[in-house]
Design an enzyme around this catalytic site. Structure first.
Site, PDB file in Angstrom:
ATOM      1  N   SER A 145      -9.514  -6.329  -1.138  1.00 33.09           N
ATOM      2  CA  SER A 145      -9.325  -7.014  -2.327  1.00 33.09           C
ATOM      3  C   SER A 145     -11.043  -7.228  -3.010  1.00 33.09           C
ATOM      4  CB  SER A 145      -9.140  -8.302  -2.107  1.00 33.09           C
ATOM      5  OG  SER A 145      -8.955  -9.424  -3.345  1.00 33.09           O
ATOM      6  N   ASP A 318       0.880  -4.524  -7.450  1.00 33.50           N
ATOM      7  CA  ASP A 318      -0.148  -5.051  -7.735  1.00 33.50           C
ATOM      8  C   ASP A 318      -0.807  -5.264  -9.082  1.00 33.50           C
ATOM      9  OD1 ASP A 318      -2.585  -6.192  -7.457  1.00 33.50           O
ATOM     10  OD2 ASP A 318      -3.585  -5.097  -5.661  1.00 33.50           O
ATOM     11  N   HIS A 351      -0.376  -8.239  -4.949  1.00 33.59           N
ATOM     12  CA  HIS A 351      -1.810  -7.990  -4.196  1.00 33.59           C
ATOM     13  C   HIS A 351      -1.799  -8.542  -2.821  1.00 33.59           C
ATOM     14  CE1 HIS A 351      -5.976  -7.627  -4.265  1.00 33.59           C
ATOM     15  NE2 HIS A 351      -6.259  -8.875  -4.063  1.00 33.59           N
TER      16      HIS A 351
END
Length: 372
Positions: A145, A318, A351
């Site tokens: 991330s 995502d 995600h």
């Protein structure tokens, strides 16, 4: 505070990329396993926006970490073989120096007087930690991330300092959708009357703003597929609803978001949240290789990264860091000469899949590390 947390003093002054410097700053970190005699078995992990350095339990702190099922003896990141370091990002509020820290030059909390923060600053501070631990070259740098962007900053700023890289659900530059969401999150915090231009305290904490920011985040961290599968249109029992609020929480998904927000607020400093969020929007690895018109060239910047191998993992569901951005990273690293494994997972969790779909992510990561 974790007994396992250690502190590394950064070089003082520590220069910041967009100007200014930090005096007597520190990074919080934790470690697992042992550094071998050759000092060539170190794995460094850079995290997303909100986690601290406690990625997994250890003897000093047996509480579960945020990547508990991934790291440890015999696990996917096997600490019998690897010396694992997890860093709390510079600018965070979980042990590392950030806006919630005391400015040693004034004796007061930095708040919004903290210098402008970039993810390159996060990467540069982690590089100083690795060097301070006597590690000239990391065996592997892992970033997920926001931490994946910080890792790209680390790699482009410090060529030949890392042998291999694992890039997870990240981006070479912030894209409009992600910027838009983070902008709304920051706006929710700043519009809370208790925010008071960053001059809040425990008695006047911008709880409503932080709650809204967290709810917005959680919505983007998961996929529409998962929301349908977990909650459908199920309503709360009548007893769980507030009779005096005609527009109150009615559906289970609303209650889920409220619970997430309640656990998050007051566990994270709002000013730190704003700084790290804005740093994520600013990130564009292409700035390290501008074209003839001064625009960032992502492919040219990735070409500057010198590593032997890379694993790039993305998730088809995502929406925050879409699969196309993972492909861009993989193609760029491959063009620079690295052997690249690209893995596209169909995890329904979106995600956040790297935090929960441990079996699939773990298999890819363990398989890659076995080749090193």
């Amino acid at each position: 505070m974790s007994d396992a947390r250690q502190y590394f003093p950064l070089p003082s002054p520590f220069p910041m990329r967009r100007g200014g410097e930090l005096v007597a700053a520190q990074l919080a970190y934790e470690t697992w396993g042992a550094l071998n005699a050759a000092r060539d078995n170190a794995i460094l992990i850079l995290t997303g926006l909100s986690p601290g350095a406690h990625a997994a339990s250890n003897a000093a702190d047996p509480s579960p970490g945020w990547w508990e099922d991934m790291i440890g003896p015999g696990k996917h990141i096997d600490t019998n073989r690897w010396f694992v370091i997890c860093v709390n990002s510079l600018g965070s509020c979980k042990g590392s120096t950030g806006p919630a820290s005391i400015n040693p030059q004034t004796g007061k909390v930095y708040k919004l007087d903290f210098p402008e923060l970039t993810l390159e600053d996060v990467g540069n501070s982690a590089f100083e930690l690795a060097r301070g631990l006597g590690i000239d070259k990391l065996a592997c740098l892992i970033g997920n991330s926001m931490g994946g962007m910080s890792a790209l900053g680390y790699l482009v700023e410090h060529p030949d300092s890392v042998r291999a890289h694992i890039s997870i659900s990240t981006a070479p530059q912030a894209q409009p959708f992600a910027i838009a969401i983070r902008s709304l999150q920051r706006e929710a915090i700043r519009l809370d009357p208790n925010f008071n231009q960053g001059n809040y305290d425990d008695a006047h904490y911008p709880e409503t703003g932080m709650s809204m920011a967290r709810k917005l985040g959680v919505i983007t961290y998961r996929s529409a597929m998962e929301w349908v599968g977990r909650f459908a249109r199920i309503r709360l029992d009548h007893e769980a609803r507030a009779d005096d609020d005609p527009f109150g929480v009615e559906f289970q998904v609303e209650s889920y978001l409220a619970g997430h927000a309640k656990r998050f607020v007051r566990s994270f400093d709002p000013n730190c949240y704003l700084y790290l969020s804005r740093a994520s929007d600013w990130f564009d690895v292409g700035e390290h290789a501008p074209d003839a018109h001064g625009h960032g060239d992502v492919a040219a910047a990735l070409w500057k990264i010198h590593i032997e191998r890379a694993l790039v993992i993305g998730v088809t569901t995502d929406i925050l860091f879409p699969l196309s951005q993972q492909e861009e990273i993989a193609n760029g690293l491959r063009s620079a000469g690295a052997q690249v494994d690209f893995v596209a997972l169909d995890s329904p969790q979106g995600h956040d899949a790297f935090l929960v779909d441990i079996s699939r992510f773990g298999a890819a990561i363990a398989g890659f590390l076995a080749k090193l």
